[in-house]
Motif scaffolding. Structure first.
Motif, mmCIF file in Angstrom:
data_model
loop_
_atom_site.group_PDB
_atom_site.id
_atom_site.type_symbol
_atom_site.label_atom_id
_atom_site.label_comp_id
_atom_site.label_asym_id
_atom_site.label_seq_id
_atom_site.Cartn_x
_atom_site.Cartn_y
_atom_site.Cartn_z
ATOM 1 N N PHE A 29 0.834 -1.204 0.000
ATOM 2 C CA PHE A 29 0.000 0.000 0.000
ATOM 3 C C PHE A 29 0.871 1.257 0.000
ATOM 4 N N ARG A 30 1.912 1.273 0.808
ATOM 5 C CA ARG A 30 2.803 2.437 0.853
ATOM 6 C C ARG A 30 3.401 2.708 -0.527
ATOM 7 N N GLN A 31 3.832 1.658 -1.200
ATOM 8 C CA GLN A 31 4.406 1.820 -2.541
ATOM 9 C C GLN A 31 3.363 2.316 -3.535
ATOM 10 N N SER A 32 2.193 1.741 -3.493
ATOM 11 C CA SER A 32 1.155 2.099 -4.460
ATOM 12 C C SER A 32 0.577 3.484 -4.228
ATOM 13 N N SER A 33 0.703 3.983 -3.005
ATOM 14 C CA SER A 33 0.115 5.290 -2.690
ATOM 15 C C SER A 33 1.168 6.387 -2.545
ATOM 16 N N SER A 34 2.383 6.102 -2.954
ATOM 17 C CA SER A 34 3.464 7.074 -2.764
ATOM 18 C C SER A 34 3.235 8.380 -3.519
ATOM 19 N N ALA A 35 2.465 8.349 -4.579
ATOM 20 C CA ALA A 35 2.183 9.580 -5.340
ATOM 21 C C ALA A 35 1.246 10.514 -4.587
ATOM 22 N N SER A 86 -9.841 -7.967 16.464
ATOM 23 C CA SER A 86 -9.366 -7.316 17.692
ATOM 24 C C SER A 86 -10.342 -6.267 18.220
ATOM 25 N N ARG A 87 -11.563 -6.256 17.755
ATOM 26 C CA ARG A 87 -12.546 -5.252 18.185
ATOM 27 C C ARG A 87 -12.735 -5.214 19.699
ATOM 28 N N ALA A 88 -12.568 -6.332 20.364
ATOM 29 C CA ALA A 88 -12.753 -6.377 21.827
ATOM 30 C C ALA A 88 -11.488 -6.008 22.590
ATOM 31 N N ASN A 89 -10.408 -5.744 21.884
ATOM 32 C CA ASN A 89 -9.140 -5.401 22.525
ATOM 33 C C ASN A 89 -8.671 -4.049 21.983
ATOM 34 N N LEU A 90 -9.154 -2.983 22.587
ATOM 35 C CA LEU A 90 -8.877 -1.632 22.080
ATOM 36 C C LEU A 90 -7.401 -1.261 22.178
ATOM 37 N N SER A 91 -6.716 -1.784 23.162
ATOM 38 C CA SER A 91 -5.285 -1.528 23.289
ATOM 39 C C SER A 91 -4.526 -2.137 22.109
ATOM 40 N N PHE A 92 -4.895 -3.327 21.731
ATOM 41 C CA PHE A 92 -4.304 -4.002 20.577
ATOM 42 C C PHE A 92 -4.540 -3.163 19.322
ATOM 43 N N GLN A 93 -5.786 -2.712 19.136
ATOM 44 C CA GLN A 93 -6.119 -1.908 17.962
ATOM 45 C C GLN A 93 -5.341 -0.598 17.930
ATOM 46 N N LYS A 94 -5.203 0.026 19.082
ATOM 47 C CA LYS A 94 -4.459 1.293 19.140
ATOM 48 C C LYS A 94 -3.004 1.074 18.728
ATOM 49 N N ASP A 95 -2.405 -0.007 19.220
ATOM 50 C CA ASP A 95 -1.022 -0.307 18.841
ATOM 51 C C ASP A 95 -0.918 -0.650 17.356
ATOM 52 N N LEU A 96 -1.911 -1.346 16.823
ATOM 53 C CA LEU A 96 -1.948 -1.649 15.391
ATOM 54 C C LEU A 96 -2.047 -0.361 14.582
ATOM 55 N N GLU A 97 -2.899 0.544 15.001
ATOM 56 C CA GLU A 97 -3.032 1.834 14.315
ATOM 57 C C GLU A 97 -1.723 2.610 14.349
ATOM 58 N N THR A 98 -1.063 2.630 15.488
ATOM 59 C CA THR A 98 0.220 3.322 15.613
ATOM 60 C C THR A 98 1.239 2.721 14.659
ATOM 61 N N TYR A 99 1.266 1.411 14.585
ATOM 62 C CA TYR A 99 2.181 0.725 13.668
ATOM 63 C C TYR A 99 1.894 1.117 12.217
ATOM 64 N N ILE A 100 0.632 1.132 11.836
ATOM 65 C CA ILE A 100 0.265 1.510 10.473
ATOM 66 C C ILE A 100 0.713 2.938 10.181
ATOM 67 N N ARG A 101 0.456 3.842 11.115
ATOM 68 C CA ARG A 101 0.861 5.244 10.918
ATOM 69 C C ARG A 101 2.370 5.350 10.704
ATOM 70 N N HIS A 102 3.139 4.650 11.499
ATOM 71 C CA HIS A 102 4.599 4.693 11.348
ATOM 72 C C HIS A 102 5.047 4.116 10.009
ATOM 73 N N GLN A 103 4.380 3.083 9.558
ATOM 74 C CA GLN A 103 4.737 2.465 8.288
ATOM 75 C C GLN A 103 4.397 3.355 7.095
ATOM 76 N N LEU A 104 3.410 4.204 7.240
ATOM 77 C CA LEU A 104 2.980 5.045 6.121
ATOM 78 C C LEU A 104 3.616 6.435 6.135
ATOM 79 N N GLU A 105 4.368 6.749 7.147
ATOM 80 C CA GLU A 105 5.013 8.074 7.203
ATOM 81 C C GLU A 105 6.244 8.112 6.306
#
Length: 105
Positions: A29-35, A86-105
């Protein structure tokens, strides 16, 4: 992963090394959305993965990026399943979101 879902317990912690498939999907996704240089890219992508929707203001402001995200040109099934599982584990989701943000920066 069983039955097209990951098994995420309420006390599980997100560790990227445990989910190589999502790392691969993020790289593609990062490669395909780099533009698309957009400070809202991660927010829009995460919103789509979690809820299959993107806010109206962002849709109106960034239609090309929204089209790219929603076109499913890049497979994101593992990311979607991990959010769903992971809908029942909000901490897990938050960490997943943080990881995604770091990967897309």
């Amino acid at each position: 992963m069983t039955n097209n879902r990951y098994t995420i317990d309420s006390n599980d912690v997100f560790k990227p090394a445990d989910y190589a498939d999502i790392t691969d999907e993020l790289i593609l996704f990062r490669q395909s959305s780099s533009a698309f240089s957009n400070s809202h890219k991660a927010t829009m992508f995460i919103s789509f993965l979690k809820d299959h929707m993107i806010g109206t203001a962002l849709v109106n402001s960034y239609p090309e990026l929204v089209s790219h995200i929603t076109s499913r040109q890049i497979c994101v099934k593992h990311l979607e399943l991990l959010f769903e599982s992971s809908r029942a584990n909000l901490s897990f989701q938050k960490d997943l979101e943080t990881y995604i943000r770091h990967q897309l920066e």
